[in-house]
Write an enzyme that holds these catalytic residues in place. Sequence first.
Site, PDB file in Angstrom:
ATOM      1  N   GLU A 148       6.388  -0.239   6.342  1.00  0.00           N
ATOM      2  CA  GLU A 148       5.656  -0.353   5.082  1.00  0.00           C
ATOM      3  C   GLU A 148       4.334  -1.036   5.348  1.00  0.00           C
ATOM      4  OE1 GLU A 148       8.157  -2.597   2.475  1.00  0.00           O
ATOM      5  OE2 GLU A 148       8.722  -4.035   4.023  1.00  0.00           O
ATOM      6  N   LEU A 156       0.826  -1.215   0.000  1.00  0.00           N
ATOM      7  CA  LEU A 156       0.000   0.000   0.000  1.00  0.00           C
ATOM      8  C   LEU A 156       0.852   1.253   0.000  1.00  0.00           C
ATOM      9  CD1 LEU A 156      -2.750  -1.123   2.542  1.00  0.00           C
ATOM     10  CD2 LEU A 156      -2.917  -1.014   0.045  1.00  0.00           C
ATOM     11  N   GLY A 191       6.384   4.217   4.600  1.00  0.00           N
ATOM     12  CA  GLY A 191       6.523   5.422   5.390  1.00  0.00           C
ATOM     13  C   GLY A 191       7.924   5.564   5.940  1.00  0.00           C
ATOM     14  N   ASP A 207      -0.407  13.824  14.730  1.00  0.00           N
ATOM     15  CA  ASP A 207      -0.458  13.827  13.264  1.00  0.00           C
ATOM     16  C   ASP A 207      -1.912  13.797  12.785  1.00  0.00           C
ATOM     17  OD1 ASP A 207       0.315  13.835  10.651  1.00  0.00           O
ATOM     18  OD2 ASP A 207       1.001  11.756  10.591  1.00  0.00           O
ATOM     19  N   LYS A 232       1.457  -3.607   9.125  1.00  0.00           N
ATOM     20  CA  LYS A 232       2.457  -2.546   9.138  1.00  0.00           C
ATOM     21  C   LYS A 232       3.755  -3.187   9.609  1.00  0.00           C
ATOM     22  CE  LYS A 232       3.431   2.161  10.632  1.00  0.00           C
ATOM     23  NZ  LYS A 232       2.919   3.354  11.350  1.00  0.00           N
ATOM     24  N   MET A 253       9.089   4.718   8.973  1.00  0.00           N
ATOM     25  CA  MET A 253       9.559   3.586   9.759  1.00  0.00           C
ATOM     26  C   MET A 253       9.140   2.235   9.207  1.00  0.00           C
ATOM     27  SD  MET A 253       8.818   4.963  13.610  1.00  0.00           S
ATOM     28  CE  MET A 253       8.919   3.299  14.240  1.00  0.00           C
TER      29      MET A 253
END
Length: 229
Positions: free
Chosen positions: A34, A27, A30, A159, A53, A32
Site C-alpha cells: 500500500e 494513496l 496494490g 509494466d 510503499k 503486494m
Amino acid sequence: MPTGSTSHRLRPFQPTRFGRYTLLAPLSTGVMGELFLARIDGAKGLERLCVIKRMLPQFANDREFVERFTAEARTLLTLSHGNIAQILDASVHEGTPFIALEYVDGKDLARVLSRMKERGLSVPLSFTLTVACRVLEALALAHRKRGDDGKELGLVHRDVSASNVVISYDGEVKVIDFGLAKSAFSTAKTNPGTGLLGLRSMAPEQARSQQVDRRADVYALGLVLFEMV
C-alpha cells in the site's frame, strides 16, 4: 512520488508515525503493498515529502512476497536517472518491509490523457515525442545496467504503461514502479508472464506466459505511444 497510483477515493486518515516518517494520507493499495503520502521528519524541523510503499500485513510472513518486495528495492537502488523515480530508503519497521520513494508532484500520464479526452483535446505531437523519448532514456539505462561483475542484470520493467509514467507540474517525466522488474536480483519464483498486469499492456510473449526480455518494454511503450497519438 509515484502519484501514478493515486486513488480517487481517499479515506479519512489520521497522520501516523512510522519510524522516522509520518504517514499523511493513503494513496492506493496494490497487489503486494500500500502507498502512503508521507513526510520525512529530519533534524531541526527539516521536512521532506516522500511516498512510503509498505508491504501488506498478510504478506509480511510470506517469504516469496518478501523476496519480491526486497528485489524491487534492490533493483531501484541500482538505478540513478532523472527520468526514474528514485528510492530513498529501504528497511523494515516493526516487522513490516517498506521502501521510501521520491515524491513527484504531478499526475500520471493515464490521467492526463483521460482529462484531455474529456475536454475534446488532442495530445500535442511535441508532448507525445518528449514523453516517449524520456521514457526510452530511462528504460535504456535500466536495460543496460550491469552488476559489480560487469554482467548485465537483465532488468525488464514489465509494466510500462500510461499509469506508470508520471508528468510533474514542472514538466519532468518519471517512470515509476519497478515492482515487477525481472532481474538477476530476483529470487522469488514468479511466472515470467505474471498475470498481475492487464493484457492490454503486455507484449504477446508476456501474455502467453513466455520468457520476456527488454523488447517487451519497448513493445509496451509502443502501445503507450499509440495511445497518445
